[in-house]
Design an enzyme around this catalytic site. Structure first.
Site, PDB file in Angstrom:
ATOM      1  N   LYS A  63      25.180  64.252 -39.296  1.00  0.00           N
ATOM      2  CA  LYS A  63      24.314  63.310 -38.571  1.00  0.00           C
ATOM      3  C   LYS A  63      23.733  62.251 -39.493  1.00  0.00           C
ATOM      4  CE  LYS A  63      23.082  65.845 -34.446  1.00  0.00           C
ATOM      5  NZ  LYS A  63      22.052  66.434 -33.612  1.00  0.00           N
ATOM      6  N   LYS A  95      33.184  67.665 -31.170  1.00  0.00           N
ATOM      7  CA  LYS A  95      32.423  68.437 -30.186  1.00  0.00           C
ATOM      8  C   LYS A  95      31.969  67.547 -29.020  1.00  0.00           C
ATOM      9  CE  LYS A  95      28.014  69.251 -30.741  1.00  0.00           C
ATOM     10  NZ  LYS A  95      26.656  69.680 -31.089  1.00  0.00           N
ATOM     11  N   LYS A 117      25.908  65.653 -26.263  1.00  0.00           N
ATOM     12  CA  LYS A 117      25.108  64.834 -25.348  1.00  0.00           C
ATOM     13  C   LYS A 117      24.660  63.529 -26.005  1.00  0.00           C
ATOM     14  CE  LYS A 117      21.190  68.114 -25.725  1.00  0.00           C
ATOM     15  NZ  LYS A 117      21.499  68.617 -27.001  1.00  0.00           N
TER      16      LYS A 117
END
Ligand code: TYM
Length: 326
Positions: free
Chosen positions: A111, A192, A195
């Site tokens: 991230k 993956k 969201k």
């Protein structure tokens, strides 16, 4: 009775991955375990959130938990920020965690490499997660594969604390399902389904309408071989569709493979769409009845009360052992 505990961030709309990896195991195990499921809203602000949207999503998460089969008479359901002990314990655990350990978290590495303004909270987030788990002496933490390393960090922190200050925390174990532990993005099946991804074409949200669900699945990326079998390395798209089908029908991947071995990709996608639509429309129907009901507030009030009592005791024990106060 052994305890399970899990949470799903309200940082975006919940997806099929959240349902399969995060909620469904608790639904399955809620009869056998003392179950805790919460909304980690404090985790959500590791990246900037719109306050109005965040508050809406917190409620939405709870309604979706219930709609997906979380039984409020068998689960303690609560909001993380309504219990100030989570952050209190987190500080102590931060001081029990080494920089090296926290720096090894792959989710942080991934991230932070994609963002400019990385907050300190994004770095320390797994320690807050350890606090969520250790406060309640959870035996098992049902999560998707992406959270395994974080639960392992919680174990290491608990072991270290216990060794230094005496037996205080239960050592938790991650509980990861064989089928569907990692649901992939339909457009990019090597990543993956998340969201927070920007391109939503490959993500099925739990509240997507039927037409959108079918469209997203029918345009899922596959391969040119034309044969249906499970091989995540060479056929990530087809393998992902088989995993989704197997997970939602609660069968093994081998069984799904056998069932579809003579299908072409179009027909496989049609069957997978039918299953996803069946499961999600049922959830949506229940969700629509719940979202504005006072039942949600009653459940959350109860959750706040019960968890504050449990967490207070644990934090007082920890503070005492550390030598805080008078
Ligand atoms: P979060 O909010 O990213 O995801 C919620 C749960 O859903 C699982 N999951 C998936 N599983 C399979 N395939 C996918 N594509 C997929 N996407 C999401 C996640 O593994 C997770 O189980 N840090 C946690 C939230 C948290 C927590 C906790 C969980 C905070 N404190 C304490 C358990 C215990 C998170 O960000 O999950």
């Amino acid at each position: 009775m052994k305890k399970i505990l899990t949470g799903l961030q309200p940082s975006g709309e919940l997806t099929l991955g959240s349902l399969i990896g995060g909620i469904s195991q608790t639904v399955k195990l809620q009869n056998e375990y003392e179950s805790y499921i919460f909304v980690p809203d404090m985790h959500a602000i590791t990246v900037r959130q719109d306050p109005k949207l965040l508050r809406e999503r917190i409620r939405k998460n709870v309604a979706l938990y219930l709609a997906a089969g979380i039984d409020p008479s068998k689960n303690i359901i609560y909001i993380q920020s309504e219990n100030l002990y989570h952050a209190n314990l987190s500080w102590v655990l931060e001081c029990t965690t080494y920089m090296g350990e926290a720096s090894r978290m792959t989710q942080f590495k991934e991230k932070s490499s994609k963002k400019d303004n990385v907050t300190v909270g994004l770095f320390t987030y797994p320690i807050l997660m350890a606090s969520d788990i250790l406060l309640y002496d959870a035996d098992y933490v049902p999560v998707g594969g992406d959270q395994k390393q974080h639960v392992e960090l919680a174990r290491d922190i608990a072991e270290r604390f216990n060794k230094t200050y005496g037996d205080t925390f239960k050592i938790p174990e991650p509980l990861i399902r064989d089928v569907g532990f990692r649901i992939m993005d339909l457009q990019n099946p090597s990543s993956k389904m998340s969201k927070s991804s920007e391109n939503t074409k490959g993500i099925i949200f739990l509240l997507d309408d039927e037409k959108t669900i079918r469209k997203k699945i029918m345009s899922a990326v596959t391969d040119s071989e034309g044969k249906v079998y499970y091989d995540t390395k060479n056929k990530p798209g087809i393998s992902n569709l088989l995993s989704i089908y197997a997970a939602l029908n609660d069968i093994s991947v081998e069984k799904a493979e056998e069932q579809f071995k003579d299908y072409n990709y179009g027909n496989l996608k049609k069957e997978v769409s039918d299953t996803v639509v069946r499961v999600l429309l049922d959830i949506q129907d229940k969700y629509n009845k719940l979202i504005n009901s006072s039942e949600i507030d009653e459940i959350l009030d109860r959750g706040r009360e019960v968890t504050n009592e449990i967490a207070k005791k644990k934090v007082e024990e920890v503070f005492d052992k550390i030598g805080f106060g008078r």
